[in-house]
Enzyme design. Structure first.
Site: not given
Length: 134
Positions: A30-31, A101, A99
């Site tokens: 994750d950016i 996390h 998605h």
């Protein structure tokens, strides 16, 4: 889907620090990380959210998330892991491609959920991604 950022990552049109991949899923960093090693797991086939994803792709994402979580403990020394899915805007979903996390947790880390995403240090993101991919 042409306008989906995660579909662009799957297609290779958008760069990402991938940490794992199989026939159904991709895991990448994750950016906007909540903690060191925060990764995302997505199905390769587009599904908007938890209510749209096929049972087979959901199972594949869960299995990949479990592998990434184990790597977070082994490679990054995480003390625990949060696994989070947001389904819909009112549940904090901001990218409309299913998605998960995978958020490593460390004793004493200051993260309170939900976190407010913000840009991360790209060198640190890359280093943590390389550790998870090894």
């Amino acid at each position: 889907m042409a306008d989906c950022i995660f579909c662009g990552i799957v297609a290779g049109d958008i760069p990402a620090t991938k940490v794992a991949e199989d026939e159904r899923t991709v895991a990448f960093m994750d950016i906007n990380p909540a903690t060191r090693g925060h990764a995302l797991v997505i199905p390769k086939r587009h599904a908007t959210d938890l209510l749209e994803i096929s049972p087979e792709d959901l199972a594949a994402c869960a299995q990949m998330a479990q592998r990434v979580a184990q790597k977070a403990k082994d490679a990054l020394g995480a003390d625990g892991v949060n696994l989070i899915n947001s389904c819909g805007p009112d549940a904090w979903q901001t990218v409309f491609h299913f998605h998960l996390h995978v958020i490593p947790r460390y004793k004493g880390d200051p993260l309170k959920l939900p976190w407010v995403p913000g840009p991360g240090d790209m060198d640190e993101i890359k280093a943590a991604g390389e550790a998870l991919a090894a």
